[in-house]
Write a protein that holds these residues in place. Structure first.
Motif, mmCIF file in Angstrom:
data_model
loop_
_atom_site.group_PDB
_atom_site.id
_atom_site.type_symbol
_atom_site.label_atom_id
_atom_site.label_comp_id
_atom_site.label_asym_id
_atom_site.label_seq_id
_atom_site.Cartn_x
_atom_site.Cartn_y
_atom_site.Cartn_z
ATOM 1 N N ARG A 287 -3.735 -5.427 4.864
ATOM 2 C CA ARG A 287 -3.509 -5.472 3.416
ATOM 3 C C ARG A 287 -4.778 -5.419 2.587
ATOM 4 O O ARG A 287 -4.717 -5.486 1.368
ATOM 5 C CB ARG A 287 -2.723 -6.745 3.057
ATOM 6 C CG ARG A 287 -1.301 -6.750 3.598
ATOM 7 C CD ARG A 287 -0.436 -7.698 2.831
ATOM 8 N NE ARG A 287 0.976 -7.516 3.140
ATOM 9 C CZ ARG A 287 1.965 -7.966 2.391
ATOM 10 N NH1 ARG A 287 1.686 -8.624 1.266
ATOM 11 N NH2 ARG A 287 3.218 -7.761 2.730
ATOM 12 N N THR A 340 -3.758 -6.686 -1.137
ATOM 13 C CA THR A 340 -2.372 -6.507 -1.545
ATOM 14 C C THR A 340 -1.604 -7.811 -1.374
ATOM 15 O O THR A 340 -1.460 -8.315 -0.254
ATOM 16 C CB THR A 340 -1.709 -5.383 -0.728
ATOM 17 O OG1 THR A 340 -2.466 -4.172 -0.900
ATOM 18 C CG2 THR A 340 -0.288 -5.152 -1.192
ATOM 19 N N ILE A 342 1.643 -8.210 -2.769
ATOM 20 C CA ILE A 342 3.041 -7.821 -2.594
ATOM 21 C C ILE A 342 3.069 -6.353 -2.200
ATOM 22 O O ILE A 342 2.392 -5.533 -2.827
ATOM 23 C CB ILE A 342 3.851 -8.035 -3.888
ATOM 24 C CG1 ILE A 342 3.817 -9.518 -4.318
ATOM 25 C CG2 ILE A 342 5.305 -7.575 -3.706
ATOM 26 C CD1 ILE A 342 4.452 -9.764 -5.681
ATOM 27 N N ASP A 343 3.829 -5.997 -1.182
ATOM 28 C CA ASP A 343 3.935 -4.596 -0.761
ATOM 29 C C ASP A 343 5.381 -4.310 -0.368
ATOM 30 O O ASP A 343 5.810 -4.602 0.745
ATOM 31 C CB ASP A 343 2.997 -4.315 0.411
ATOM 32 C CG ASP A 343 2.766 -2.828 0.627
ATOM 33 O OD1 ASP A 343 3.504 -2.022 0.026
ATOM 34 O OD2 ASP A 343 1.845 -2.471 1.381
ATOM 35 N N LYS A 344 6.147 -3.766 -1.315
ATOM 36 C CA LYS A 344 7.549 -3.456 -1.107
ATOM 37 C C LYS A 344 7.727 -1.942 -0.980
ATOM 38 O O LYS A 344 6.752 -1.184 -0.976
ATOM 39 C CB LYS A 344 8.393 -4.008 -2.249
ATOM 40 C CG LYS A 344 8.290 -5.510 -2.425
ATOM 41 C CD LYS A 344 8.814 -6.263 -1.215
ATOM 42 C CE LYS A 344 8.797 -7.769 -1.430
ATOM 43 N NZ LYS A 344 9.296 -8.511 -0.232
ATOM 44 N N ASN A 345 8.969 -1.500 -0.910
ATOM 45 C CA ASN A 345 9.263 -0.083 -0.712
ATOM 46 C C ASN A 345 8.685 0.786 -1.818
ATOM 47 O O ASN A 345 8.143 1.861 -1.566
ATOM 48 C CB ASN A 345 10.776 0.119 -0.631
ATOM 49 C CG ASN A 345 11.142 1.572 -0.403
ATOM 50 O OD1 ASN A 345 10.623 2.212 0.506
ATOM 51 N ND2 ASN A 345 12.023 2.100 -1.231
ATOM 52 N N TRP A 346 8.793 0.337 -3.071
ATOM 53 C CA TRP A 346 8.329 1.158 -4.188
ATOM 54 C C TRP A 346 7.251 0.485 -5.029
ATOM 55 O O TRP A 346 6.615 1.115 -5.866
ATOM 56 C CB TRP A 346 9.495 1.519 -5.111
ATOM 57 C CG TRP A 346 10.121 0.304 -5.773
ATOM 58 C CD1 TRP A 346 11.130 -0.450 -5.293
ATOM 59 C CD2 TRP A 346 9.740 -0.276 -7.030
ATOM 60 N NE1 TRP A 346 11.414 -1.480 -6.170
ATOM 61 C CE2 TRP A 346 10.582 -1.401 -7.243
ATOM 62 C CE3 TRP A 346 8.780 0.042 -7.996
ATOM 63 C CZ2 TRP A 346 10.481 -2.206 -8.371
ATOM 64 C CZ3 TRP A 346 8.676 -0.764 -9.116
ATOM 65 C CH2 TRP A 346 9.523 -1.874 -9.305
ATOM 66 N N ALA A 348 3.856 -2.410 -5.361
ATOM 67 C CA ALA A 348 2.819 -3.222 -4.733
ATOM 68 C C ALA A 348 1.991 -3.892 -5.826
ATOM 69 O O ALA A 348 1.862 -3.369 -6.934
ATOM 70 C CB ALA A 348 1.927 -2.377 -3.833
#
Length: 420
Positions: A287, A340, A342-346, A348
């Motif tokens: 990250r 990073t 937060i790292d989600k599908n769409w 960050a």
């Protein structure tokens, strides 16, 4: 059939069979909606009818990921029973009609912003077209078109028009005056890509510069009004070996910018200027991203209050203010660690800590000016990034820089996209 003709027939069929083995017979593009599949096939190196080159295939994937219209890409290879090869590229497209903004404020009550909109995938061919409005004490506008693959997969064109008006400080005899500065003109550049890592740009610009005195110190040697027609020749060499995985970057990039500026007035004489940006990215764990930029620049060393290199919030040192100094040489180093959270599908979110620092050569000065503590600025700071992973360059950034050197300021810088 005689044995001779039978032998020739079998020999020909064998040659054809071996010739077809490993040849690419089909290239499929999956996921291309707005982007034209024919355009993507034009710029990749893998072609139908020739043997598959695994090195070229890897470079093609990286090439696709660099395009503004593509968030991510990968490839798959399938072999038929007869040895023929099928290549499939799967892409995830970006949304490419993007508004953008750059805003900053400092402890000296400087406030300025630039807003605009750009289409990064015009006609589905990754041409960039956009415009902006800027307020920096005065109103400014600009329009740009950039088509790197307009002619073929190597040759392109860029055209820019700008009408910029700002309030600029002018430094002379240890004093300062404020001028209304206007720059109006257009630029035409030819673009050429040698290969995946190397490309050049060459072109010219015709423009007019106006300076009008507003307030502050005066001198008989410094004109209060200037209106000068200028021309500029520019050469850019760009080496790019950066690999992309969404908002994570790894690798090295270097951009050399050389310019000759001609003038119709001796008060703003002709000069040469050159600078090189060296940028290095390194992944830190799963990250983390470490990013650094070094800029080295020199210009003709004239003793002029209108020197070309500036110390500015939006260009080189976050928090320093709006054009607080000028010089004929510059050494600037920016380094930051991005982590990073937060790292989600769409989506960050990144936090970053940074140090921006630099020094300048005074107009008409010596190289020893770079070591003068009065010219040295060091600004550590912290920031935050909000990233939409499916919209090109949709990185909202906010940075706070705090100066720790002589006559330091502090300030907040907002913008779209990473600082470098």
């Amino acid at each position: 059939m005689s044995g001779k003709y039978l032998f020739l027939l079998l020999f020909w069929l064998t040659c054809v069979g071996f010739g077809q083995k490993n040849n690419v017979v089909d290239i499929k593009i999956i996921g291309a909606k707005k982007t034209k599949a024919a355009f993507l096939r034009k710029i990749i190196q893998v072609k139908k009818g020739v043997p598959l080159d695994s090195v070229s295939l890897l470079k093609d994937v990286e090439r696709l990921k660099r395009l503004p219209s593509i968030a991510h890409a990968y490839s798959e290879v399938f072999s038929a029973e007869n040895g023929a090869t099928h290549v499939v590229f799967t892409i995830e497209e970006n949304f490419t009609i993007i508004p953008y903004a750059n805003v900053y404020a400092s402890s000296d009550d400087d406030f300025a912003f630039r807003i605009g909109i750009q289409e990064f995938n015009l006609l589905g061919r990754n041409m960039i077209f956009g415009g902006f409005y800027q307020y920096d004490n005065y109103n400014s506008v600009g329009v740009n078109l950039r088509a790197p693959y307009l002619i073929n997969n190597k040759i392109g064109l860029a055209v820019n028009y700008k009408h910029l008006t700002t309030e600029e400080p002018v430094f002379f005899d240890n004093t300062t005056a404020d001028y209304k500065y206007n720059n109006k003109g257009f630029e035409l550049m030819g673009l050429y890509e040698f290969n995946f890592e190397n490309r050049i740009e060459f072109g010219f610009s015709l423009f007019t510069e106006d300076y009008a005195y507003l307030s502050g110190a005066t001198s008989a040697a410094v004109p209060q009004f200037l209106n000068v027609d200028k021309h500029l020749f520019k050469f850019i060499y760009n080496y790019d070996n950066v690999k992309y995985y969404y908002h994570y970057l790894k690798g090295f990039r270097s951009m050399l910018n050389l310019q000759y500026v001609g003038s119709s007035d001796g008060n703003l004489p002709e000069f040469l200027i050159g600078f090189n940006d060296f940028v290095y990215f390194r992944r830190m764990g799963s990250r983390g991203n470490w990013a650094s930029r070094l800029r080295l620049g020199l210009a003709s060393n004239m003793k002029t209050p209108f020197a070309p290199f500036t110390v500015d919030n939006n260009i080189n040192i976050r928090g320093v203010g709006n054009t607080i100094d000028r010089g004929t040489g510059a050494v600037v180093f920016n380094t930051e660690y991005r982590h990073t959270l937060i790292d989600k599908n769409w989506f960050a979110m990144q936090a970053n800590v940074f140090i921006d620092g630099g020094s300048w050569r005074n107009p008409g000065g010596r190289f020893s000016d770079f070591g003068d503590r009065m010219n040295l600025r060091i600004y550590p700071g912290i920031g935050l990034r909000l990233i939409h992973k499916r919209i090109f360059n949709a990185i909202f950034r906010i940075d706070y820089g705090y100066g720790i050197t002589n006559n330091a300021a502090q300030g907040i810088v907002f913008g779209i996209g990473q600082y470098f």
